[in-house]
Design a protein around this motif. Sequence first.
Motif, PDB file in Angstrom:
ATOM      1  N   UNK A 100       2.239  12.152  99.134  1.00  0.00           N
ATOM      2  CA  UNK A 100       1.212  11.424  99.861  1.00  0.00           C
ATOM      3  C   UNK A 100       0.274  12.466 100.466  1.00  0.00           C
ATOM      4  N   UNK A 101      -0.661  12.902  99.669  1.00  0.00           N
ATOM      5  CA  UNK A 101      -1.445  14.095  99.971  1.00  0.00           C
ATOM      6  C   UNK A 101      -2.378  13.972 101.172  1.00  0.00           C
ATOM      7  N   UNK A 102      -2.657  12.787 101.651  1.00  0.00           N
ATOM      8  CA  UNK A 102      -3.573  12.696 102.785  1.00  0.00           C
ATOM      9  C   UNK A 102      -2.902  13.078 104.102  1.00  0.00           C
ATOM     10  N   UNK A 105       1.752  18.083 107.164  1.00  0.00           N
ATOM     11  CA  UNK A 105       3.213  18.237 107.251  1.00  0.00           C
ATOM     12  C   UNK A 105       3.754  17.520 108.486  1.00  0.00           C
ATOM     13  N   UNK A 106       3.065  17.643 109.619  1.00  0.00           N
ATOM     14  CA  UNK A 106       3.508  16.998 110.849  1.00  0.00           C
ATOM     15  C   UNK A 106       3.474  15.472 110.702  1.00  0.00           C
ATOM     16  N   UNK A 107       2.436  14.968 110.051  1.00  0.00           N
ATOM     17  CA  UNK A 107       2.330  13.522 109.842  1.00  0.00           C
ATOM     18  C   UNK A 107       3.375  13.043 108.834  1.00  0.00           C
ATOM     19  N   UNK A 108       3.679  13.861 107.865  1.00  0.00           N
ATOM     20  CA  UNK A 108       4.721  13.532 106.889  1.00  0.00           C
ATOM     21  C   UNK A 108       6.073  13.437 107.594  1.00  0.00           C
ATOM     22  N   UNK A 114       0.181   9.276 112.716  1.00  0.00           N
ATOM     23  CA  UNK A 114      -1.016   8.808 112.013  1.00  0.00           C
ATOM     24  C   UNK A 114      -1.618   7.614 112.747  1.00  0.00           C
ATOM     25  N   UNK A 115      -0.772   6.668 113.144  1.00  0.00           N
ATOM     26  CA  UNK A 115      -1.253   5.471 113.834  1.00  0.00           C
ATOM     27  C   UNK A 115      -1.780   5.814 115.228  1.00  0.00           C
ATOM     28  N   UNK A 116      -1.079   6.723 115.910  1.00  0.00           N
ATOM     29  CA  UNK A 116      -1.525   7.137 117.238  1.00  0.00           C
ATOM     30  C   UNK A 116      -2.900   7.804 117.160  1.00  0.00           C
ATOM     31  N   UNK A 117      -3.067   8.718 116.201  1.00  0.00           N
ATOM     32  CA  UNK A 117      -4.350   9.419 116.052  1.00  0.00           C
ATOM     33  C   UNK A 117      -5.467   8.449 115.677  1.00  0.00           C
ATOM     34  N   UNK A 162      -0.858   5.641 103.564  1.00  0.00           N
ATOM     35  CA  UNK A 162       0.158   6.613 103.154  1.00  0.00           C
ATOM     36  C   UNK A 162       1.331   6.653 104.134  1.00  0.00           C
ATOM     37  N   UNK A 163       1.032   6.609 105.417  1.00  0.00           N
ATOM     38  CA  UNK A 163       2.094   6.652 106.426  1.00  0.00           C
ATOM     39  C   UNK A 163       2.978   5.412 106.339  1.00  0.00           C
TER      40      UNK A 163
END
Length: 186
Positions: A100-102, A105-108, A114-117, A162-163
């Motif tokens: 899931x390239x978008x 590493x931290x989001x993975x 991802x949702x918080x940001x 992706x998340x």
Amino acid sequence: MKKNKISFETSFWAGYTAGNPFKAINAFFDFAHLDYYKQSLSGVAMYCYKKEVYKNENPSDIFILYSVVKSFLKVCYCLKKKSKKWKIKKSLRSEKVFHLSSLTKEEYDNPFMVFEKAFEVKTLEEFELFLYQILELSLSPCVADIDLDLTTPYVHLVKMLDAAELMRERGVEKIKNQNQTACVIE
């Protein structure tokens, strides 16, 4: 103080009401695959700048896409609040694999980020307005002079897709307290 529950409105497209955000994510990806959503959103975004109408042969697909993605945005908004009580299961894959390239590493490692940001940058209403605007522009046979920021919400929406897919793949578990056992939702 009574908490206001957000209706995910899944009954319109899934055929049942999913009150739990994790079940709504499953319904979302049971309805269509991640690639379908990404391709559809990319197509919609590209047609915002064309004189042609997106899905001219069957514009009703756009109405369904709008309903499904609007529900998805509500689920994502709810998931940003769940990060304190839930965590993603550890990946069995090598850390070097990022299909899931978008995601960074931290989001993975923690897709809740991802949702918080995303909702730090835009509100739920702004994401819904973005969705409405790009669908309206993609269905118009006229080229509009777009003075909107379509890129920022689009990028965040792709990352949220992706998340959510990653959460579905790996599963989530309730964060354990001293007096509590883990509850796993698949």
